[in-house]
Structure formats: structure tokens, C-alpha cells
Design a protein around this motif. Structure first.
Motif, PDB file in Angstrom:
ATOM      1  N   GLU A 257      35.411  -3.844   7.017  1.00 33.75           N
ATOM      2  CA  GLU A 257      36.876  -3.876   6.942  1.00 33.75           C
ATOM      3  C   GLU A 257      37.532  -2.910   7.924  1.00 33.75           C
TER       4      GLU A 257
ATOM      5  N   ASP B 253      28.526   6.257   3.507  1.00 33.06           N
ATOM      6  CA  ASP B 253      27.084   6.063   3.547  1.00 33.06           C
ATOM      7  C   ASP B 253      26.561   6.058   4.988  1.00 33.06           C
ATOM      8  N   VAL B 254      27.295   5.377   5.878  1.00 29.63           N
ATOM      9  CA  VAL B 254      26.890   5.352   7.285  1.00 29.63           C
ATOM     10  C   VAL B 254      26.899   6.771   7.858  1.00 29.63           C
TER      11      VAL B 254
ATOM     12  N   VAL C 218      25.267  -2.639  16.232  1.00 29.74           N
ATOM     13  CA  VAL C 218      24.863  -2.834  14.835  1.00 29.74           C
ATOM     14  C   VAL C 218      25.688  -3.959  14.202  1.00 29.74           C
ATOM     15  N   ASP C 219      25.202  -4.420  13.047  1.00 25.16           N
ATOM     16  CA  ASP C 219      25.865  -5.490  12.323  1.00 25.16           C
ATOM     17  C   ASP C 219      26.828  -4.859  11.308  1.00 25.16           C
ATOM     18  N   TRP C 220      28.118  -4.989  11.553  1.00 25.68           N
ATOM     19  CA  TRP C 220      29.102  -4.329  10.691  1.00 25.68           C
ATOM     20  C   TRP C 220      29.302  -5.052   9.369  1.00 25.68           C
ATOM     21  N   ASP C 221      28.622  -6.195   9.165  1.00 30.49           N
ATOM     22  CA  ASP C 221      28.666  -6.857   7.861  1.00 30.49           C
ATOM     23  C   ASP C 221      27.666  -6.234   6.886  1.00 30.49           C
ATOM     24  N   PHE C 222      26.892  -5.293   7.375  1.00 28.99           N
ATOM     25  CA  PHE C 222      25.868  -4.676   6.535  1.00 28.99           C
ATOM     26  C   PHE C 222      26.501  -4.120   5.256  1.00 28.99           C
ATOM     27  N   PRO C 223      25.858  -4.378   4.103  1.00 29.85           N
ATOM     28  CA  PRO C 223      26.472  -3.959   2.834  1.00 29.85           C
ATOM     29  C   PRO C 223      26.409  -2.454   2.608  1.00 29.85           C
ATOM     30  N   THR C 224      27.342  -1.734   3.185  1.00 28.62           N
ATOM     31  CA  THR C 224      27.366  -0.305   2.967  1.00 28.62           C
ATOM     32  C   THR C 224      28.775   0.243   3.220  1.00 28.62           C
ATOM     33  N   THR C 225      28.971   1.501   2.870  1.00 26.70           N
ATOM     34  CA  THR C 225      30.302   2.089   2.984  1.00 26.70           C
ATOM     35  C   THR C 225      30.366   3.067   4.152  1.00 26.70           C
TER      36      THR C 225
ATOM     37  N   GLN D 162      34.242  -0.592   2.695  1.00 21.51           N
ATOM     38  CA  GLN D 162      33.142  -1.382   3.255  1.00 21.51           C
ATOM     39  C   GLN D 162      33.314  -1.396   4.782  1.00 21.51           C
ATOM     40  N   ILE D 163      32.222  -1.218   5.529  1.00 21.74           N
ATOM     41  CA  ILE D 163      32.371  -1.018   6.971  1.00 21.74           C
ATOM     42  C   ILE D 163      32.892  -2.241   7.722  1.00 21.74           C
TER      43      ILE D 163
END
Lengths: 381, 282
Positions: B156, B113-114, B103-110, B153-154
Motif C-alpha cells: 500500500e 517488519d521489513v 523485491v516483490d512488494w506484494d509480499f505479506p508483511t508490514t 502492508q508494504i
């Protein structure tokens, strides 16, 4: 409503609608699909038009959405053969379909209001002249209803399927394993993108749809790390660019669609440069801080290495330290100043000595670089 | 379509190993990419309540096996059952942990949330996660020791933290079968310990855990059941019985040495294979 207000409302609705569906394209690294779909809806529009749908009839929107989805399917089919790569497949499919549309327009439809310029750049300036009449009453410009409809559709789709779209965009394999068909969601999104592209047709023309789909989403992504914030933010940035573009066009007496796309670019540039954490300047500043911090640590490590050894006096002399480290004097001076301010270092005559804080910083580095028991711990610490 | 044929051919084996006993049972599974077999006729019954490793060299089809278990890749032939039923009927009981890099860990989520995504199956279409789901996510995060990073944020996160987020997401699913693709890939020692402790806890709760694993040295310590795969299934069963040098050589060909299972040239103490080999074959 004055025509001026009407034009701006149309532009804002179209821009916000594009930004919402565009956000998912950007997040899925499919920005180029926006370009492909926006161009490839042309043959669908023209064929539907020739089949008897008037401009603005639902048949036209349907034809356009259909050819948009067909484009995506074609690109993917071509890519699946593994004989061409995805970007090549996009480059092959949409110009061919678009050109086919252009041929159709120039051959069969050039005597009506469907000329290449209008398709490419939109005719926002004339939009207020075409009214929507319901039961004999003028309810506003037709383009406003279309763009507004697209906005409502996008807001509805994105908020109703927020959870599903997020899941399938972030982790399609998990989505599939949990029973949320990625294929269904993918084509659902592509239908939304195509419908939005054709609805924005009046406002900005097909060519500039891609700017509205990609620019605001890309800019918003630099400003937030929450999808729930990113979507409205992208819509807001798109709407802002639209209004700014309108006034720019008036001021310059230029194409409204062109000015809007320019504003999208400018907004992105502004955000890209000045975004608080991910902007270019913020990154630069962070990097510079890291570099200074690292230089300071390096100096502390150097002093710690030689503390208590025979060459300590020589290795810690301020006047010659830069020669040992192979630094220019300026860099040494700045680093020493940082170290003194931080309380890591103190000066004694011409020598530089470590304070406890500096020594423990160096020790932390050693602990990380030479974990216990590997036998290569440097002397003295 | 192929099911009938498969069933007929397997009436004998089915009576010996009734499929319902196994948490996961694979019969005659062949998977091919453009007529190039990636998995050849694999028969595999994984008993309920084991912590099982799937090992094999690169290109052995380990990930493909997991993906076909989850219906993510089409199979040319064969039948897969979870507690005797097809995956589609058992989605609720199966949790999947994909490779971290998928997966793309730059995705805007926390982080939280994941982890909440693990509850989506129970929610189904359209229903939004609410208080119960967030609580479940927080409980899972506490179990993997990441509760204090819930709002992070994921992008980080470190590699080990990312893996723990994925694990928490699977925990939230409260499944009876856990399927994990290389959960130890590129994680720090602390995370590796946390993960293996958790997996053992899951086994202790009677769940079945299936892990694609790379590090042959840790197999006897971590797992009680192992499948050796190299396009075909080389051997499968309790670690003590099937994790032998002979089977390893069959699975890895001449390349047994790469994961620390060299011929005992460096002395018997240094060679992990010989130490447990000694236990099995006096």
C-alpha cells in the motif's frame, strides 16, 4: 480409532504439511516447482525400492528427497545456460524423470505393491490396513505416522527458520549481503518440499500434491497480509479441504484424493470470490465506488471550470448537461444524485450549482493536475 | 588466488594510497558475464566519511560494481576491501539498499517488519527479533518520517515510501558504509529531500555513503565525491576536481546531453554543467 477417523487424520496431516512448505513456493513464484518435484520424486522412490528398501522404509523417503532436489538443480542448471527459459526447463526435466520412473515401475516392480495408480492417486482408502507395529503393539496406521512426521517436520522447519525463510523469500540480495546464504536456504526448502511430497504419497498420490501445496497457500494470501498468519491459515484451509474432500468422496463414492483436490479448488474459488479486501467481488465493489467518485469529481470540475463565465448557464443546465459531457442521461442522473447527497451540488430551477464542498473538491483536482506556477492554471479558480 | 598477483602489482600504489585509509577500496576489479566484460580493471579508493556518487550511462556497470562490492556477483579478477578487510569480515559494517524494484512488494508483511530485517545480521541464525529490534526499527522509521505507517502492508506504499522503508532498514543496520542503488529512482520531491538530508546526516556522523546516481544535475549539490564509470573507471575524486565536462564526455561519449548537460546552446544559465564548470575553471 475408526478407519474413518484415521483416514481423515492422515489426509489432514498431509494437507497441512503440504500447505506449509507450499506457501514458500507460492511466495517465491515457484508454484510450478511443486509440480515438478512431486512428479520427479518417483524415480527416486522406485530406485530406492529396487535397491531393497521396502515401501515406507526411510531409504525410500531419502531417495525421493534426493531426486526431488536433483530435479530442482537440473532445472536451474538448464536455465543458467540461457538456452531455454525456466518454464521450458521445468517442462523438460520433470516429465523425463517421471517417465523414467514409470518405465522402471512397469518393467521391474509391477509384481509388487507399487503400481502406477497408487503412485499417481494414492490409496488413502486402504491406508488403515497397513499398521505400524512397535514392540508387538499396534500404534496406528503407517501412513498416519508418515504424514504426521511430515507435518511435524514442516512445522519445525518453518517455525525455526521463519526469520531466515522470510528474509530470503522477500529479498534474496539482502539475505546474501547479511550473510544468510540464499543457496543454502533454497536447497533446504527444496529438500523440505521433496520430503513433504513423498510423505504425502500415500495420502493423495504425487499428482495431487501440487494442488495441496499451491491451492491453500494461494487462497490464504488473498486473506491476509501477514506471513505469520498466512502459514497457519494455509494449513487450516488445506486441512479443511482434506476433510471436506473425504466426505465428498464418501457421498459420491469416488476417489478420495480426487475429491480432496476438487475441494482445494472449491475453497480457492470461494476465497477468490468473497475475500473481504482482495476478493473478486470486493474489487468490483471498490472499482464501482471509485468510478462513481470519479464521475462526481468530474462533474464538479466541469461546473467549476465554467462558473462565472458567459457560458455558465448553458454548461450547467440539467437538461442538456449530459450532451456536454457526452454521458447517457442515466449516468448523469446517478452522478447528480450522488453529488446532491454528498452536499457538493444544489439545484436551482433547471440549473446545477456548486456548493463550497464541491468547489473545494474541484480545486483539489486542479492543484494536483496543474501544480502552482506552471502557468496553465485554468481560468476562474 | 589472484590476490598475490594483484598485491605485487600494486605495491607502488598501495604505499601511495594505503588501502586501510579508504572506506572502500577496489583494485583491478574485472567482472564479466560470459566473457563479456561489464567492468574492466577498475581501481577505486573511496575515502572514509564522504558522500559519494557513482555515475555513468546505462550499461556502465554501476549496479554490477555495487553487487561485486557485496560479493553478490563473482569477479574475474581483483580485490575489494572495506577498511582494509574483505567484505566477509566486515558484513556488520556494510549496509546495502537494493533497487526498489528488486523485491516483490506484494509480499505479506508490514513496514515495521521489513525494517526489522536490518537487524537480522546482528541476530544471526535462529534468534528471533525481540523488543530491542522492534525499538530500533521504530527509531529508524521515525528518522525517515514513516513511524505512523509502521503497521501498513508494504503493497500500500507509494514509490517514495517504499524507498524510505528501504532506507530505514539500512539505518537499522548502523553500518559504517552505506551502499545504495539508485535511491532517488522514481521518488517524489519530498522523499528525495528527506533522503538526501538523511544521507548528509550519515556523512556528518562520519559514515561513508556510496550511491548509484542518475541525475547529473544534482551531483554537485548532493555529493562531495564522485566516480564516473563506463565499464572502465573514467575518473574518481572530489566533485569539484573531477566532475568536469571533459570527464563527463569521456564517460558518456556523445550522449552527454541526456541528463541536462547539453552543450551550452540554450544559454549558460540553463546549463548546469557550465555553471559549476565556471567555478572550477575560470
Amino acid at each position: 480409532m475408526t478407519p474413518q477417523t484415521e483416514i481423515q487424520l492422515i489426509a489432514v496431516a498431509a494437507a497441512a504439511a503440504c500447505a506449509l512448505s507450499g506457501t514458500f513456493l507460492v511466495l517465491r513464484r515457484m508454484a510450478m516447482i511443486a509440480d515438478a518435484v512431486s512428479h520427479a520424486v518417483l524415480p527416486g522412490i522406485v530406485i530406492a525400492f529396487l535397491l531393497g528398501g521396502g515401501l515406507g522404509s526411510p531409504l525410500l523417503a531419502f531417495g525421493a528427497a534426493l531426486s526431488g532436489v536433483a530435479t530442482v538443480a537440473l532445472v536451474e542448471a538448464l536455465q543458467r545456460t540461457k538456452l531455454v527459459k525456466e518454464d521450458t526447463a521445468i517442462g523438460l526435466v520433470f516429465p523425463a524423470l517421471f517417465a523414467f520412473g514409470v518405465v522402471l515401475v512397469s518393467r521391474y516392480a509391477d509384481h509388487v505393491h507399487l503400481d502406477v495408480d497408487a503412485v499417481l492417486l494414492g490409496e488413502l482408502a486402504f491406508a488403515p490396513f497397513e499398521r505400524m507395529i512397535i514392540a508387538g503393539r499396534d500404534v496406528g496406521p503407517r501412513a498416519l505416522w508418515i504424514a504426521g512426521g511430515a507435518l511435524v517436520l514442516n512445522v519445525a522447519a518453518v517455525s525455526v527458520f521463519f526469520k531466515e525463510l522470510k528474509l530470503v523469500t522477500f529479498d534474496p540480495a539482502l539475505a546474501a549481503a547479511l550473510g544468510f546464504s540464499p543457496l543454502l536456504l533454497h536447497y533446504g526448502l527444496m529438500t523440505l518440499v521433496s520430503a513433504t511430497a513423498v510423505a504425502s504419497f500415500d495420502a493423495v498420490g504425487l499428482v495431487l500434491v501440487v494442488a495441496l501445496m499451491v491451492g491453500p497457500a494461494a487462497a490464504a494470501w488473498l486473506l491476509t497480509d501477514r506471513l505469520a498468519v498466512l502459514l497457519p491459515l494455509a494449513a487450516g484451509l488445506g486441512a479443511t479441504s482434506a476433510v471436506a474432500g473425504y466426505w465428498l468422496a464418501r457421498w459420491f463414492d469416488a476417489s478420495i484424493a480426487g475429491a480432496m483436490a476438487v475441494c482445494v479448488g472449491l475453497v480457492f474459488l470461494l476465497v477468490f470470490s468473497f475475500a473481504p479486501r482482495r476478493g473478486l467481488l470486493a474489487r468490483r465493489r471498490m472499482l464501482a465506488t471509485q468510478r462513481r467518485e470519479f464521475a462526481m469529481t468530474l462533474l464538479a470540475v466541469h461546473l467549476a471550470q465554467h462558473e462565472g463565465t458567459v457560458d455558465e448557464a448553458d454548461e450547467s443546465r440539467l437538461a442538456s448537461l449530459h450532451l456536454h459531457l457526452h454521458w447517457d442521461e442515466d449516468r448523469l442522473r446517478r452522478t447528480v444524485r450522488d453529488g446532491l447527497n454528498r452536499g457538493w451540488l444544489r439545484r436551482e430551477d433547471d440549473r446545477l450549482l456548486l456548493e463550497d464542498a464541491g468547489r473545494s473538491a474541484a480545486r483539489t483536482v486542479f492543484a494536483r493536475a496543474w501544480p502552482q506556477g506552471t502557468g496553465t492554471t485554468p481560468h476562474r479558480i | 588466488m589472484n590476490d598475490d598477483v594483484v598485491k605485487n602489482r600494486h605495491t607502488e600504489t598501495s604505499t601511495v594510497h594505503p588501502a586501510t585509509d579508504a572506506a572502500v577500496s577496489v583494485h583491478d576489479l574485472t567482472v564479466a558475464y560470459r566473457e563479456q566484460p561489464v567492468l574492466w580493471d577498475v581501481d577505486l579508493d573511496i575515502p572514509s566519511g564522504v558522500l559519494a556518487a557513482i555515475v555513468g550511462p546505462n550499461g556502465a556497470g554501476k549496479t554490477t560494481l555495487l553487487k561485486s562490492l557485496l560479493d553478490l556477483v563473482p569477479s574475474v579478477s581483483g580485490r575489494i576491501r572495506f577498511h582494509g578487510e574483505p567484505f566477509r569480515a566486515r558484513r556488520r559494517d556494510v549496509a546495502y539498499v537494493p533497487q526498489r524494484g528488486s523485491v516483490d512488494w506484494d509480499f505479506p508483511t508490514t513496514v515495521a517488519d521489513v525494517v526489522t530485517m536490518g537487524t537480522y545480521r546482528r541476530l544471526g541464525w535462529l534468534r528471533r527479533p525481540g523488543h530491542t529490534e522492534h525499538e530500533a526499527a521504530m527509531t529508524a522509521l521515525r528518522r525517515v518520517g514513516m513511524a505512523d505507517l509502521a503497521t501498513r502492508q508494504i503493497s500500500e506504499l507509494s514509490g517514495g515510501q517504499q524507498q524510505r522503508v528501504f532506507l530505514a532498514r539500512a539505518l537499522v543496520q548502523d553500518a559504517s558504509v552505506y551502499i545504495m542503488d539508485e535511491p532517488f529512482q522514481g521518488v517524489d520531491a519530498t522523499t528525495e529531500r528527506t533522503i538526501i538530508e538523511l544521507l548528509k546526516e550519515l556523512r556528518g556522523e562520519g559514515r561513508t555513503v556510496l550511491v548509484v546516481h542518475h541525475d547529473l544535475q544534482t551531483v554537485p549539490d548532493y555529493f562531495d565525491w564522485v566516480a564516473l564509470l563506463n565499464v572502465r573507471l573514467v575518473a574518481a575524486g572530489p566533485v569539484r576536481e573531477v566532475f568536469t565536462q571533459e570527464n563527463l564526455r569521456l564517460a558518456y561519449g556523445g550522449r552527454v546531453g541526456f541528463a541536462g548537460t547539453k552543450e551550452p546552446t540554450s544559454g549558460p544559465d540553463k546549463d548546469p554543467t557550465s555553471s559549476y564548470m565556471g567555478r572550477i575553471r575560470p
